[in-house]
Enzyme design. Structure first.
Site, PDB file in Angstrom:
ATOM      1  N   MET A 229      39.424  35.316  52.645  1.00 21.66           N
ATOM      2  CA  MET A 229      38.302  34.811  53.436  1.00 21.66           C
ATOM      3  C   MET A 229      38.377  33.294  53.532  1.00 21.66           C
ATOM      4  O   MET A 229      38.410  32.610  52.509  1.00 21.66           O
ATOM      5  CB  MET A 229      36.972  35.205  52.785  1.00 21.66           C
ATOM      6  CG  MET A 229      36.683  36.690  52.807  1.00 21.66           C
ATOM      7  SD  MET A 229      35.323  37.126  51.684  1.00 21.66           S
ATOM      8  CE  MET A 229      36.257  37.413  50.164  1.00 21.66           C
TER       9      MET A 229
ATOM     10  N   ILE B  71      37.114  37.910  44.052  1.00 23.11           N
ATOM     11  CA  ILE B  71      37.815  36.796  43.399  1.00 23.11           C
ATOM     12  C   ILE B  71      37.330  35.470  43.962  1.00 23.11           C
ATOM     13  O   ILE B  71      37.363  35.250  45.175  1.00 23.11           O
ATOM     14  CB  ILE B  71      39.339  36.918  43.599  1.00 23.11           C
ATOM     15  CG1 ILE B  71      39.837  38.275  43.100  1.00 23.11           C
ATOM     16  CG2 ILE B  71      40.068  35.788  42.867  1.00 23.11           C
ATOM     17  CD1 ILE B  71      41.266  38.561  43.482  1.00 23.11           C
TER      18      ILE B  71
ATOM     19  N   GLY C  22      34.846  30.290  50.094  1.00 19.77           N
ATOM     20  CA  GLY C  22      36.285  30.528  50.031  1.00 19.77           C
ATOM     21  C   GLY C  22      36.674  31.483  48.927  1.00 19.77           C
ATOM     22  O   GLY C  22      36.381  31.234  47.778  1.00 19.77           O
ATOM     23  N   SER C  23      37.327  32.573  49.243  1.00 19.75           N
ATOM     24  CA  SER C  23      37.570  33.574  48.224  1.00 19.75           C
ATOM     25  C   SER C  23      38.491  34.672  48.736  1.00 19.75           C
ATOM     26  O   SER C  23      39.028  34.595  49.836  1.00 19.75           O
ATOM     27  CB  SER C  23      36.230  34.171  47.781  1.00 19.75           C
ATOM     28  OG  SER C  23      35.394  34.378  48.896  1.00 19.75           O
ATOM     29  N   ARG C  24      38.624  35.739  47.902  1.00 22.68           N
ATOM     30  CA  ARG C  24      39.496  36.847  48.248  1.00 22.68           C
ATOM     31  C   ARG C  24      38.914  38.142  47.705  1.00 22.68           C
ATOM     32  O   ARG C  24      38.217  38.144  46.688  1.00 22.68           O
ATOM     33  CB  ARG C  24      40.883  36.614  47.640  1.00 22.68           C
ATOM     34  CG  ARG C  24      41.984  37.449  48.267  1.00 22.68           C
ATOM     35  CD  ARG C  24      43.323  37.108  47.656  1.00 22.68           C
ATOM     36  NE  ARG C  24      43.658  37.952  46.529  1.00 22.68           N
ATOM     37  CZ  ARG C  24      44.613  37.692  45.655  1.00 22.68           C
ATOM     38  NH1 ARG C  24      45.318  36.568  45.756  1.00 22.68           N
ATOM     39  NH2 ARG C  24      44.872  38.515  44.676  1.00 22.68           N
TER      40      ARG C  24
END
Length: 229
Positions: free
Chosen positions: A98, A156, A186-188
């Site tokens: 993301m 995450i 901001g991440s996954r």
């Protein structure tokens, strides 16, 4: 389109600060170019927060076997890996990255009951870093569908993310496409599936959370031999 509850306090604070700063600048210095520019800075942050914490309505396309994207973003990983936390064996990993501009709501990728849930404190490596899945702040959720197949979803934190919000609880049942949390800035999101699962996406594909079917579980393939729980 609505504003997600996780961003309401931040948006309110930035709006109040913008009004107070702008009001004082214009009251004491008048409407000048420099006062407008200064007031525009916090106003810009306020607009950014409103955009970032948007929460669009979705039409869930998944169920107990059709796996949907857990987040908006881009597919960055599709590979067979060793999953060390819960399964202790080989699984198929599909990861969605993301960016700042994506919606950061997370959705349940499959319908099922929460069989495992754990939050981990950690570092803040860039979300696309291979080690972020085991080193970063993260939350692990395992969904068990009606036939016993288990799907692991991991939220995450990224380089700038400083909070992972998760709504999962042990034994709580989620429908595919139901909100399970939010990751800020901001991440996954990773999904770990049984080997032999049919994959419907490729690396580089853009996906829509709760709506894009990224994979389909194969009937009869529970792949529970390596599950040490």
């Amino acid at each position: 389109m609505t504003i997600h509850k996780e961003g309401l306090s931040l948006i309110l604070m930035s709006l109040v600060f913008t009004l107070i700063l702008g009001g004082n600048l214009f009251y004491f210095s008048g409407v000048r170019i420099w006062t407008c520019l200064v007031a525009a800075i916090p106003a810009g942050f306020c607009i950014f927060f409103i955009c970032f914490f948007r929460s669009p309505r979705r039409r869930p396309a998944g169920d107990s076997r059709r796996i949907t994207a857990p987040a908006d973003g881009k597919i960055v990983i599709i590979q067979e890996v060793e999953e060390p936390e819960y399964f202790h064996g080989k699984r198929l990993q599909i990861s969605v990255f993301m960016s700042f501009f994506n919606v950061h709501v997370n959705w349940a990728p499959v319908s099922g009951k929460v069989a495992f849930f754990k939050y981990h404190r950690g570092n803040y490596l860039a979300a696309w870093h291979p080690k972020s899945s085991t080193k970063n702040e993260r939350t692990t959720i395992v969904f068990r569908n009606g036939d016993g197949t288990e799907v692991l979803c991991r939220q995450i934190a990224g380089l700038f993310a400083r909070r992972v919000v998760c709504y999962a609880e042990y034994d709580k049942t989620f429908n595919a496409g139901e909100q399970i949390g939010f990751i800020k800035f901001g991440s996954r999101a990773d999904v770990f599936l049984p080997l032999g699962t049919k994959v419907n996406v490729e690396v580089g594909d853009k996906v829509t959370g709760a709506e894009t079917v990224i994979a389909e579980l194969v009937p009869g393939n529970t792949d529970t031999d390596n599950n040490g729980n």
